[in-house]
Design an enzyme around this catalytic site. Structure first.
Site, PDB file in Angstrom:
ATOM      1  N   ILE A 459       0.854  -1.195   0.000  1.00 14.09           N
ATOM      2  CA  ILE A 459       0.000   0.000   0.000  1.00 14.09           C
ATOM      3  C   ILE A 459       0.884   1.237   0.000  1.00 14.09           C
ATOM      4  O   ILE A 459       0.736   2.130  -0.819  1.00 14.09           O
ATOM      5  CB  ILE A 459      -0.921   0.021   1.235  1.00 14.09           C
ATOM      6  CG1 ILE A 459      -1.926  -1.119   1.167  1.00 14.09           C
ATOM      7  CG2 ILE A 459      -1.647   1.361   1.324  1.00 14.09           C
ATOM      8  CD1 ILE A 459      -2.813  -1.228   2.398  1.00 14.09           C
ATOM      9  N   GLY A 462       6.998   3.837   4.373  1.00 17.32           N
ATOM     10  CA  GLY A 462       7.268   4.923   5.297  1.00 17.32           C
ATOM     11  C   GLY A 462       8.709   4.826   5.758  1.00 17.32           C
ATOM     12  O   GLY A 462       9.450   3.945   5.320  1.00 17.32           O
ATOM     13  N   ALA A 463       9.077   5.710   6.663  1.00 17.11           N
ATOM     14  CA  ALA A 463      10.466   5.733   7.095  1.00 17.11           C
ATOM     15  C   ALA A 463      10.851   4.476   7.860  1.00 17.11           C
ATOM     16  O   ALA A 463      11.974   4.005   7.767  1.00 17.11           O
ATOM     17  CB  ALA A 463      10.694   6.960   7.963  1.00 17.11           C
ATOM     18  N   TYR A 464       9.915   3.931   8.628  1.00 16.94           N
ATOM     19  CA  TYR A 464      10.263   2.802   9.483  1.00 16.94           C
ATOM     20  C   TYR A 464       9.861   1.453   8.913  1.00 16.94           C
ATOM     21  O   TYR A 464      10.279   0.429   9.387  1.00 16.94           O
ATOM     22  CB  TYR A 464       9.614   2.960  10.858  1.00 16.94           C
ATOM     23  CG  TYR A 464      10.247   4.041  11.662  1.00 16.94           C
ATOM     24  CD1 TYR A 464      11.251   3.736  12.560  1.00 16.94           C
ATOM     25  CD2 TYR A 464       9.875   5.365  11.509  1.00 16.94           C
ATOM     26  CE1 TYR A 464      11.866   4.733  13.304  1.00 16.94           C
ATOM     27  CE2 TYR A 464      10.478   6.370  12.236  1.00 16.94           C
ATOM     28  CZ  TYR A 464      11.479   6.050  13.136  1.00 16.94           C
ATOM     29  OH  TYR A 464      12.086   7.025  13.871  1.00 16.94           O
ATOM     30  N   GLY A 465       8.991   1.476   7.957  1.00 19.31           N
ATOM     31  CA  GLY A 465       8.521   0.203   7.445  1.00 19.31           C
ATOM     32  C   GLY A 465       7.542   0.432   6.317  1.00 19.31           C
ATOM     33  O   GLY A 465       7.461   1.532   5.766  1.00 19.31           O
ATOM     34  N   VAL A 467       3.520  -0.624   4.596  1.00 16.86           N
ATOM     35  CA  VAL A 467       2.175  -1.085   4.903  1.00 16.86           C
ATOM     36  C   VAL A 467       1.686  -1.901   3.709  1.00 16.86           C
ATOM     37  O   VAL A 467       1.774  -1.454   2.561  1.00 16.86           O
ATOM     38  CB  VAL A 467       1.227   0.111   5.141  1.00 16.86           C
ATOM     39  CG1 VAL A 467      -0.169  -0.398   5.474  1.00 16.86           C
ATOM     40  CG2 VAL A 467       1.752   0.981   6.270  1.00 16.86           C
ATOM     41  N   ASP A 576       2.566  13.745  15.213  1.00 18.11           N
ATOM     42  CA  ASP A 576       2.904  13.663  13.787  1.00 18.11           C
ATOM     43  C   ASP A 576       1.665  13.859  12.933  1.00 18.11           C
ATOM     44  O   ASP A 576       1.430  13.123  11.986  1.00 18.11           O
ATOM     45  CB  ASP A 576       3.567  12.315  13.482  1.00 18.11           C
ATOM     46  CG  ASP A 576       4.240  12.318  12.094  1.00 18.11           C
ATOM     47  OD1 ASP A 576       4.558  13.419  11.593  1.00 18.11           O
ATOM     48  OD2 ASP A 576       4.434  11.237  11.525  1.00 18.11           O
TER      49      ASP A 576
END
EC number: 2.7.11.1
Length: 1734
Positions: A459, A462-465, A467, A576
């Site tokens: 989908i 992002g910065a950390y992982g 989706v 955020d």
């Protein structure tokens, strides 16, 4: 002055200094500012007691008099004191005895000693010193109470240290018991226990103090009368228990604490030592392993935060009994939440924790309560209560009982203890009820793991992982799975943060917050499974349409405010907030997500609403971290000053600005530059035409206040909600409001609304990666958790299967048993008649029918009690504080699907409906069936005809159900329609929650239903809006089972009447039919027909658009039995209004009848969002208010772009039969992407290409946007707005009601290039390479070299294949039906060949693929291929044509029918070389204002020809080739341009066209029975004779030339067409044409259909190419476009429409039929071919 008064008197007044000149000035100034803000209705809480001054003795009154006069006449203080303050609350006059009982919480009762009642009214003695503080001079530490620091920020330091009275205060006067038992007249009463008023305002407040006082002492409970920001103090306490005052924070509190500590040192030690040493230190979340259950872990956090806060307050001398009350209340609520939200064994740990804390605070709380007891106040209250009761003000019970309850003595502690213990006992109702369910779920409640889910696609990154969209293998539900790399977390030391995110998501129960279902860990990742919210995020929406209309902003922002209020009440600071984290649900509402940076602080306590605490709260976190997204970071975070909840309000201000303006207010090339702007720069506001509404600008500027303490929202969300920007907004009914943008999904797996951001983040999932070492991070192992929502899935599955075995012999059926009716306490008995409908599989019901309702009303009170109640098996547990959590849970576990019609008020009592006649059954999908298609609707049960044929499987897709469910939210009370069939409604467990009715009518396809899979766990229904108007288009297919009326004798027993329904503000109307009268006792009445209902179908035939006689004919034809489908008028968007003055000018938009035909599009996917947009482009009208669409484009008439018309019957879209006017089909700007943003020329359907996010979303930096933030606002081009999205600008009277004006006309700030992408709504071909950016000017286009075009073409072809898949395929029959009305009008497919050609009908297919123009060589090859395919198609066509006749809506197979489009030869000639605005972008949308725009497509073919909203690829030269050819054909009367040519046509057909048209009329008629209606009567005679474009009215567009056109050569059924369509004159576009174009243009050819809106039309140098093409292929110029399978046979007639070098496939081509029967019927037929076919 009053200086002569004795100090004693002043002591009464608390602070003599008030009369010092400085004090006076200060007060005057401050009070003059805040006078108006003081709350009239709250007694002691507004300047608590100070201005109430009930001095009753003569001494008091004289003092009061002197005081008042001394301040001078002008003093505001005097005015305030003199005004009668108790209007809404009982008025306190000068006599104490008249003190009437204030409303709960409005009187400062807690330490009421603070009021200025200085002495008892009867006591002759003078009052004693007020408190030890009076004598405190500040010189000796011994003199001052412990911890007293008047200037400490922790409390209001209103009382100066210096007191005139030097007496020391003796503790000896304290009664030893702590209770003041003396009567008011007793001279012995202790000043501390009986007369001390603990919270009175300072007599000499500073400006800041007053500011805070008025600003922060407010509650959400009392709405502000004037809707303003509500700085006035409002009563805060929610309880009548004694001693609970809203504002207990004064130095008097410190005094009381001093007394308490001196008197009870042991209790003090217990409070301050024991918790700090043992409780907090041993239980802090950092010192214990995180709890596996997220909700319990969150509660654990909160309990420790409360303990810390209690300790701080005790040490600061700020505790009061009121504080303890509230603390206890919150702890109880958390306990309740723990029971409701978790079945984990960890609940015991949390219960133990809470008990320990309660034991710690129990003794201090009781002692303080004793100390604070004020017998005098008690007597006053008693008198007030008596007076109140005598006046009959509602105290019905006897007065003693009332008094006891006022004292809080009604609660039986033993009973409460029993209840607490019963939580754990096995015999609670909860366990009893759900024992069976639990037994079932236990085995199945295995720990979730990655193996339980199958990954569908990415989908977003992002910065950390990343989706992913996943599907649960057993339940088939869709979820979004967030995978976070463990190694990254460990390296960044952010494991704890992952737990915080999990806890918040698990705990949050709010319709505006994404919910989580489970979490688990894999070798390399932490995974969180959350609900999938289909509509993408607001950032993508902004990129694609630029600034949003104000009404849309208001709704989105308000919903975000509610989400934020909920979070803040629970102490959660998001940190955020940004548009990227605001997701849009399938119903167009907002859900907040991404809590990866969030912090959990202290829950809101009303006792904390004082200046000191607010300051403390604003600096709650001192971690010095600068985290968040740079554009949204608040100044205090940047300056590392400590921050708290105000940072979220800052981000909200940025978001609001961005929504309104289209870009963020601060930007920079580097974060440093950006931060510099944030800290120092002024906000730049748009001016002139783009200026923001004053209230919006005011709200934004208040949210963007640099000082967090002064920022709006800091004290509570209430002050934000009271801002005038939200004036008139129903905060409790936001989910019931119609959303303007409704995502249109082509399949359940459609993620096109999301930007994958692959280019920015790439998370490699290398399998060979080493497993993360978990030494030192054992807590990671605790990450796996399963929320009640998810566990319910398993249990309900089990329950369903048990029921299935028990009840349904056939293995494929599952019946939803209603056996558990008796269990539903909060659920009314299932008495509503359920309309049985079969829906995909059990999970669907679970998901679909679960109603997560939000009691928004609760959101107003401090932490909202769980705001979402889910019932019926939704994986969300019921969180209904109001009801034992057991019921819902019980039901969910047992899988009982209870749909209960809520009674009108939402109470849970059973509704008097007939007993259920049918069972709700779920048809299980056959294994091979794609999960996307739900089985067709079947109504089982007596008297209900099978809807299966009418409603295709998709029709019933869950979305429809969800929508229906929501629609109900809109509050039709059940009484209104008790007799009407109503589906059983799912009622939320709590009676107060919103009740949802699912009228059976909703089950049939809802036109707007987006194609969600039944299994999709899409955004909770809570986010669905129940707006009646949206879902029930006036003409939309009947959603409830038809009413069967058996004729008695010669009568049916009802009268029907035709009514005019105008489209918005236009003069165009459609005819609808309503039940005018129903005879009592007649057959109709007995069958359930109701007077005033709108008739949608008669015998399955849609009646929308038919004239009265035709409907009567349908009724009479049916013999003795007639089936009538109706929908309550209030459920449609039709508004009743006064008769129109100019009704004689009105034109009727009629539509051809079309048989329901098969829906066949089941396998069709809708193209990506952008393609959708193309469909809806026209809908993107930017006009800010939707008001002009009075009918707000009911779906029935929704603009072509509206989902209703998308003919790609997405699995969810209703069968064509239900579809409303086909005309709507053509969405004029197929590409609604009209990007409002300057770079709007973005390819409109970037998404089309391989689901990548709308292309150009990231690529083109809109002019508006600064580089820093450039990725955000790209062309608005790709997102379709819902029909309501932009209200058409009122001036566009001619605008076809069907389409909302394109946003182009909208915001000035982002000029929309006129190149609206006019792609046929159906054609989703826009699969233009994302990167392709349309050349900025026609010149550029011209200049572009053929090589570039060829390259682009190649790329396009690659992309086309996938896009082809998405092309919407409409069965020809349907297309015909839909198109016919419009077909007459040439589609002005700008830049695309309009599919008017006979094939055009393929509109369903017409995926306008903006294939980059191809080089001639390519074209030649294409032609050859086309010829081959043509031959094949002709053969197929012959077959199809026969089908078409029988099945007008055959599933696309009727490519042959397409010829029916061709009936508009005019359309073909209309293709006008002008390029149909092609020069600009053929995709240009028609402007709202037709007059400005120039001719509009007359009777646009239902989008069939709209070229794909073609986004010009930067490298593409204008389509030079086909146009001349098409043009020549058009000009040549004899030559019938290939019918398939769907090039944009000028509104008025040329003479040649007309002749051609006439030549083929018969053939077309044969092929397309509806053709006659389509005939291009729309061409005005004048235009035919004069070479100039004739005027074409929108009417023509809407109704199709036959109606709109003046000629109306062939009106349907021979009805004359209105000549009035000439209302809108089409500006002569010829001048825009290049000379070559002009030459070929026949005199009769009207100007281009689309005037290029604001963009100069491009003159295409296509003449030479076209000529070549013609030479090569004079008869058919069709370009083959690879279809989804890779076959490039997409036939596009070249000549009729100018094809740009990149030949665009005509919309006509249909993707292969579902059955695959029709391979490529896309070829446009030449007249010869048509004749052959006929």
């Amino acid at each position: 002055m009053v200086t002569g008064l004795s100090p004693l008197l002043f002591r009464k007044l608390s602070n003599p200094d008030i009369f010092a000149p400085t004090g006076k000035v200060k007060l005057q100034r401050q009070l003059s500012q805040d006078d108006c803000k003081l709350r009239r209705g709250s007694l002691a809480s507004s300047l608590s007691g100070k201005q109430l001054l009930p001095l009753s003795s003569s001494v008091h009154s004289s003092v009061g008099q002197v005081t008042w006069q001394s301040t001078g006449e002008a003093s505001n203080l005097v005015r305030m004191r003199n005004q009668s303050l108790g209007q809404s609350a009982p008025s306190l006059t000068a006599g104490l005895k008249e003190l009437s009982l204030p409303r709960r919480g409005s009187f400062c009762r807690t330490s009421n000693r603070k009021s200025l009642i200085v002495t008892s009214s009867t006591s002759p003695t003078l009052p004693r010193p007020h408190s030890p503080l009076h004598g405190h001079t500040g010189n000796s530490p011994l003199d001052s109470p412990r911890n007293f620091s008047p200037n400490a920020p922790a409390h209001f330091s209103f009382v100066p240290a210096r007191r005139t009275d030097g007496r020391r205060w003796s503790l000896a006067s304290l009664p030893s018991s702590g209770y003041g038992t003396n009567t008011p007249s007793s001279t012995v009463s202790s000043s501390c226990s009986s007369q001390e008023k603990l919270h009175q305002l300072p007599f000499q407040p500073t400006a800041d103090e007053l500011h805070f006082l008025t600003k922060h002492f407010s509650t959400e409970n009392v709405p502000d009368e004037e809707g303003r920001r509500s700085p006035r103090m409002r009563p805060r306490s929610r309880s009548l228990s004694p001693g609970r005052s809203p504002v207990s924070f004064d130095s008097e509190i410190i005094m009381m604490n001093h007394v308490y500590k001196e008197r009870f040192p042991k209790a003090t030690a217990q409070m301050e030592e024991r918790p700090s040493l043992t409780f907090i230190s041993s239980n802090t979340p950092d010192s214990v392993l995180p709890l596996a259950d997220g909700a319990l872990s969150f509660i654990h956090h909160q309990v420790i935060e409360m303990a810390r806060d209690c300790l701080d307050k005790s040490r600061s001398g700020l505790i009061t009994s009121h504080y303890f009350y509230e603390l206890q209340e919150n702890l109880e609520k958390l306990l309740q939440d723990a029971h409701e939200r978790s079945e984990s064994s960890d609940v015991a740990f949390v219960i133990q924790l809470v008990k320990k804390l309660m034991i710690i605070i129990a003794r201090p709380a009781r002692l303080l309560e004793c100390l604070e007891f004020d017998p005098e106040e008690f007597y006053h209250l008693l008198e007030a209560a008596e007076g109140h009761a005598k006046e009959g003000h509602g105290i019905k019970c006897d007065i003693p009982r009332y008094i006891v309850s006022q004292l809080g003595l009604t609660r039986d502690p033993l009973e409460e203890m029993a209840q607490l213990s019963s939580y754990d006992s096995p015999d609670t109702p909860e366990t009893d009820d759900s024992v069976e369910g639990r037994g079932v779920s236990q085995p199945s409640q295995k720990t979730p793991s990655e193996e339980d889910f199958e990954t569908i696609k990415l989908i977003s990154n992002g910065a950390y992982g990343a989706v992913f969209l996943v599907r649960h293998k057993s339940t088939r539900q869709r979820f979004a799975m967030k995978k976070i790399n463990k190694q990254n977390l460990i390296l960044r030391n952010q494991i704890q943060q992952a737990f915080v995110e999990r806890d918040i998501l698990t705990f949050a129960e709010n319709p505006f917050v994404v919910s989580m279902f489970c979490s688990f860990e894999t070798k390399r990742h932490l995974c969180m499974v959350m609900e999938y919210v289909e509509g993408g995020d607001c950032a993508t929406l902004l990129k694609n349409i630029g600034a949003l209309p104000v009404d849309m902003v208001r709704l989105y922002f308000a919903e975000t405010v509610l989400a934020l209020e909920y979070l803040h009440n629970y102490g959660i600071v998001h940190r955020d907030l940004k548009p990227d984290n605001l997701l849009i649900t399938s119903m167009g509402h907002i859900k907040l997500t991404d809590f990866g940076l969030s912090k959990i602080g202290l829950m809101s306590l009303t006792t904390n609403l004082y200046e000191g605490h607010i300051e403390k709260d604003a600096r709650e976190f001192l971690d010095k971290q600068v985290c968040g997204t740079p554009e949204y970071i608040a100044p205090e975070v940047i300056l590392r000053q400590g921050y708290g909840k105000p940072v979220d309000w800052w981000a909200m201000g940025i978001i609001l600005y961005e929504f309104l303006v289209g870009c963020v207010p601060f930007f920079g090339d580097t974060p440093e530059e950006l931060f510099g702007q944030v800290i120092s720069d002024e906000i730049v506001w748009p001016e002139g035409d783009d200026a923001l509404p004053p209230d919006a600008q005011d709200l934004t500027s208040k949210l963007l206040h640099q000082n967090p303490l002064e920022r709006l929202g800091t004290s509570s969300a209430y002050e934000v909600k009271q801002h005038p920007f939200f004036m008139g907004l129903d905060w409790t009914g936001l989910l019931r409001q119609k959303a303007e943008f409704i995502p249109q999904l082509e399949s359940e797996d459609d993620t096109s609304y999301f930007d994958t951001r692959s280019e920015r983040y790439h998370h490699v999932d290398s399998e060979d990666e080493e497993e993360v070492s978990e030494d030192g991070c054992l807590e990671i192992r605790q990450f796996s958790s399963c929320s009640p929502r998810f566990s319910k899935v398993y249990s309900s599955m089990e329950r369903l299967s048990l029921l299935e075995e028990r009840r349904t012999p056939p293995p494929t059926k599952r019946s939803l048993s209603e056996e558990k009716e008796d269990h539903s306490d909060g659920l009314a008995g299932l008495k509503g008649r359920d309309r049985s409908w079969v829906i995909g599989s059990p999970e669907i019901l679970r998901k679909r029918l679960s109603v997560s309702e939000s009691s928004h009303t609760e959101s107003d009170s401090s932490p909202p009690m769980t705001v979402r109640h889910r019932c019926s098996g939704l994986p969300d547990g019921p969180h209904c504080p109001e009801e034992t959590s057991s019921t819902p849970r019980k039901q969910q576990q047992e899988g009982i699907w209870v749909l209960i019609p809520p009674s009108g008020e939402g109470s849970s009592r059973p509704v008097p409906e007939r007993p259920l006649e049918r069972q709700l059954k779920l048809d299980e999908e056959p294994p091979g069936q794609s999960s996307r298609c739900c089985p067709a609707l079947e109504t089982r049960g007596r008297g209900t005809p099978q809807l299966a044929e009418e409603a295709t499987a998709k029709a019933i897709s869950d979305l429809a159900v969800r929508r229906a469910r929501h629609r109900l939210l809109s509050g039709d009370s059940i009484e209104k329609r008790t007799t009407r069939p109503v589906n059983k409604v799912i009622k939320s467990a709590s009676a107060t929650a919103l009740s949802l009715l699912i009228p059976s009518e909703h089950h049939a396809c809802s036109p707007l239903a987006s194609p969600m899979s039944p299994h999709s766990q899409s955004s909770n229904p809570s986010s669905r809006d129940s707006s009646p108007s949206r879902d029930f288009l006036p003409a939309l297919g009947s959603l409830r089972p038809p009413i069967i009326i058996h004729r008695a004798g010669k009568k049916y027993g009802f009268t029907l009447r035709a009514i005019r329904v105008y489209m918005g503000d236009t003069d165009v109307y459609t005819v609808h039919h309503m039940v005018w009268h129903v005879e009592d006792g007649g057959p109709a009445s007995e069958a359930g027909l109701r007077q005033g209902d709108l008739i949608t179908h008669v015998n399955g035939e849609p009646v929308h658009g038919l004239v009265h006689t035709e409907v009567v004919e349908l009724v009479l034809k049916s013999g003795n039995k007639v089936s009538i489908s109706t929908t309550p008028l209030e459920n449609t968007s039709i508004k009743v209004g006064p008769a129109r003055k100019g009704s004689y000018k009105a034109k009727m938009a009629r539509r051809s009848k079309r048989s329901k035909g098969k829906d066949g599009q089941e396998s069709r996917k809708r193209s990506s969002l952008f393609r959708k947009i193309t469909k809806q482009a026209s809908l993107l009208h930017t006009s800010r208010s939707l008001s002009s669409l009075n009918r707000s484009l009911s779906s029935g008439e929704s603009g072509p772009g509206s989902p209703t018309h998308s003919h790609s019957l997405s699995p969810r879209s209703p069968p064509q039969g239900y579809r409303v006017a086909p005309d709507a089909v053509h969405s004029v700007g197929g590409n609604s992407s009209q990007s409002s943003s300057p770079s709007s020329s973005v390819p409109s359907s970037p998404a089309g290409s391989g689901h990548t996010r709308p292309s150009s979303l990231h690529g083109l930096a809109p002019k508006l946007q600064r580089q820093y933030r450039s990725p955000r606002r790209k062309s608005a081009g790709s997102i379709p707005l819902s029909p309501l999205a932009h209200t058409p600008s009122p001036p566009a009277t001619a605008a076809s009601p069907q389409r909302s004006p394109s946003p182009l006309s909208g915001h000035g700030s982002q000029s929309f290039p006129t190149k609206l992408h006019l792609s046929p709504p159906l054609g989703r071909q826009l699969s233009r390479p994302k990167s392709a950016e349309p050349p900025r000017s026609p010149l550029l286009k011209r200049v572009q070299s053929a090589e570039k075009l060829a390259a682009a073409l190649a790329a396009a072809e690659k992309k086309l294949a996938p896009s082809r898949k998405h092309s919407l395929d409409l069965p020809h029959g349907e297309l015909k039906k839909e198109l016919t009305p419009r077909e007459a009008s040439p589609l002005e497919v700008v830049g695309t060949r309009s599919v008017l050609s006979g094939k055009g009908p393929l509109p369903g297919k017409g995926v306008l693929q903006p294939a980059p123009s191809r080089a001639l060589g390519t074209l030649r090859q294409d032609r050859a291929e086309r010829r081959e395919s043509l031959q094949k198609q002709e053969a197929i066509r012959e077959v199809d044509s026969s089908e078409d006749d029988t099945d007008e809506e055959p599933e696309n197979s009727q490519a042959t029918q397409e010829p029916r489009l061709s009936p508009h030869p005019e359309a073909s000639h209309n293709l006008l070389p002008k390029g149909s605005g092609e020069g600009t972008e053929e995709d240009t949308f028609l402007h709202r204002d037709l007059k400005k725009q120039g001719p509009v497509l007359s009777g646009l073919v239902t989008g069939a020809t709209l070229g794909s909203p073609r986004v010009d690829v930067p490298g593409l030269s204008p389509r030079k080739v086909s146009r001349p050819q098409a043009f020549e054909e058009a000009t040549n009367p004899l030559q019938v341009p290939s019918l398939s040519r769907s090039g944009p046509t000028s509104p008025t057909p040329s003479e040649g066209c007309w002749k051609a048209q006439h030549l083929h009329t018969q053939a077309l008629t044969a092929l397309c029975p509806s053709f006659s209606e389509l005939t291009p009567t729309g061409c005005s005679a004048a235009t035919s004779t004069s070479g100039k474009p004739g005027t074409w009215s929108w009417k023509f567009l809407i109704e199709g030339p036959d109606r709109a056109s003046t000629n109306k050569t062939i009106t349907r059924k021979g009805e004359p067409a209105n000549s009035q369509d000439t209302n809108t004159t089409v500006p002569n576009l010829l001048k825009n044409l290049s000379p070559e174009e002009e030459k070929p243009q026949p005199p009769s050819v009207p100007g281009l259909t689309h005037p290029l809106l604001e963009v100069p039309s491009q003159n295409w140098p296509w003449e030479s190419e076209c000529e070549q093409m013609e030479k090569e292929e004079p008869s058919l110029s069709i370009t083959e476009v690879p279809d989804s399978s890779g076959d490039r046979r997409q036939d596009i007639p070249c000549r009729a429409h100018p094809l740009s070098p990149e030949t665009r496939p005509s919309l006509l081509w249909k993707s292969q039929e579902l059955g695959g029967q029709q391979d490529h019927q896309d070829l446009a037929l030449t007249s010869d071919e048509l004749l052959k076919q006929t």
